[in-house]
Design an enzyme around this catalytic site. Structure first.
Site, short mmCIF file in Angstrom:
data_model
loop_
_atom_site.label_atom_id
_atom_site.label_comp_id
_atom_site.label_asym_id
_atom_site.label_seq_id
_atom_site.Cartn_x
_atom_site.Cartn_y
_atom_site.Cartn_z
N LYS A 40 -12.30 -10.69 -19.21
CA LYS A 40 -13.05 -10.55 -17.95
C LYS A 40 -13.84 -9.26 -17.93
O LYS A 40 -13.55 -8.35 -18.70
CB LYS A 40 -12.09 -10.61 -16.76
CG LYS A 40 -11.13 -9.44 -16.77
CD LYS A 40 -10.14 -9.49 -15.64
CE LYS A 40 -9.17 -8.35 -15.70
NZ LYS A 40 -9.76 -7.00 -15.61
N CYS A 70 -6.63 -3.98 -10.94
CA CYS A 70 -6.72 -5.36 -11.44
C CYS A 70 -5.52 -6.22 -11.07
O CYS A 70 -5.68 -7.41 -10.82
CB CYS A 70 -6.97 -5.34 -12.95
SG CYS A 70 -8.62 -4.70 -13.33
N ASP A 97 -4.21 -6.97 -18.37
CA ASP A 97 -4.84 -5.79 -18.99
C ASP A 97 -3.88 -4.80 -19.64
O ASP A 97 -4.06 -3.57 -19.50
CB ASP A 97 -5.71 -5.05 -17.95
CG ASP A 97 -6.85 -5.91 -17.40
OD1 ASP A 97 -6.97 -7.07 -17.82
OD2 ASP A 97 -7.62 -5.40 -16.56
C1 VGL Z 1 -9.00 -1.67 -14.47
C2 VGL Z 1 -10.35 0.01 -13.72
C3 VGL Z 1 -11.39 -0.44 -14.51
C4 VGL Z 1 -7.65 -2.33 -14.43
C5 VGL Z 1 -10.02 -2.14 -15.25
O1 VGL Z 1 -7.30 -3.05 -15.39
O2 VGL Z 1 -6.92 -2.14 -13.42
N1 VGL Z 1 -9.18 -0.61 -13.69
N2 VGL Z 1 -11.20 -1.52 -15.28
#
Ligand code: VGL
Ligand code: ZN
Length: 192
Positions: free
Chosen positions: A98, A143, A13
């Site tokens: 995802k 994540c 991410d």
């Molecule tokens: C994430 C909160 C919401 C992350 C993704 O990538 O850690 N955190 N969506």
């Protein structure tokens, strides 16, 4: 710690919305980019990048009804959901998106948060001969740690490269959970 073709690098991410100035900015999140680019030059059997990739009205958004925990972020196809332009993409063999279901979130790159639906990542990694994963990216307290723990549960050796990650908040608790789950924690300088 020597890296071999049995190892995979997971880049979790590293997207515009999680960088400073983004919709769900991770403090100092852009600091991971040069470290990840250096790691991606090591002889990994596979380099995988994930994208948080949510439909409008996603269950995790504060703007949804009922309200979720997070500001709206990483809406599929938007600039905020794009991978950070600083990430060198040439070594990336697989980009996995995802959190695409409107009704269930997915912190982990392996399983949705309902712990039921698999993303297919474990099978893909096994298919290419991976036995150990090294996890980097954003955010360590969500994540990254969920991915590292699920990797371990799926039968991979799992290691978090801690200086190639940043947290949304403090992550002492996350590190304790990783340790309890048998996930290793290393600094990137230990890897060559
Ligand atoms: C994430 C909160 C919401 C992350 C993704 O990538 O850690 N955190 N969506
Ligand atoms: Zn999200």
């Amino acid at each position: 710690m020597p890296i071999s073709s049995r190892d995979a690098l997971l880049i979790i991410d590293v997207q515009n919305d999680f960088l400073p100035g983004g919709a769900l900015a991770v403090p100092d999140g852009d600091a991971v980019i040069p470290l990840i680019n250096r790691l991606a030059t090591l002889p990994f059997g596979a380099v995988v990048a994930t994208q948080d990739w949510h439909p409008p009205g996603h269950v995790s958004f504060q703007t949804s009804e009922p309200a979720g925990p997070w500001p709206q972020h990483c809406v599929a196809g938007t600039e905020g959901a794009a991978l950070a332009t600083g990430i060198v993409s040439a070594p990336v063999a697989l980009v996995l998106r995802k959190g695409r279901s409107k009704t269930v979130d997915s912190y982990s790159a392996f399983l949705d948060n309902d712990q039921v639906s698999a993303t297919g990542l474990a099978s893909w990694l096994r298919e290419v001969g991976v036995e150990r994963v090294f996890v980097t990216g954003l955010a360590l307290d969500y994540c990254v740690s969920a991915t590292a723990i699920d990797a371990k549960s799926a039968g991979f050796e799992s290691v978090v490269i801690v200086d190639a990650c940043r947290g949304i908040g403090p992550y002492d608790e996350a590190l304790q959970k990783l340790e309890a789950a048998g996930v290793g924690v290393v600094e990137s300088a230990a890897l060559a």
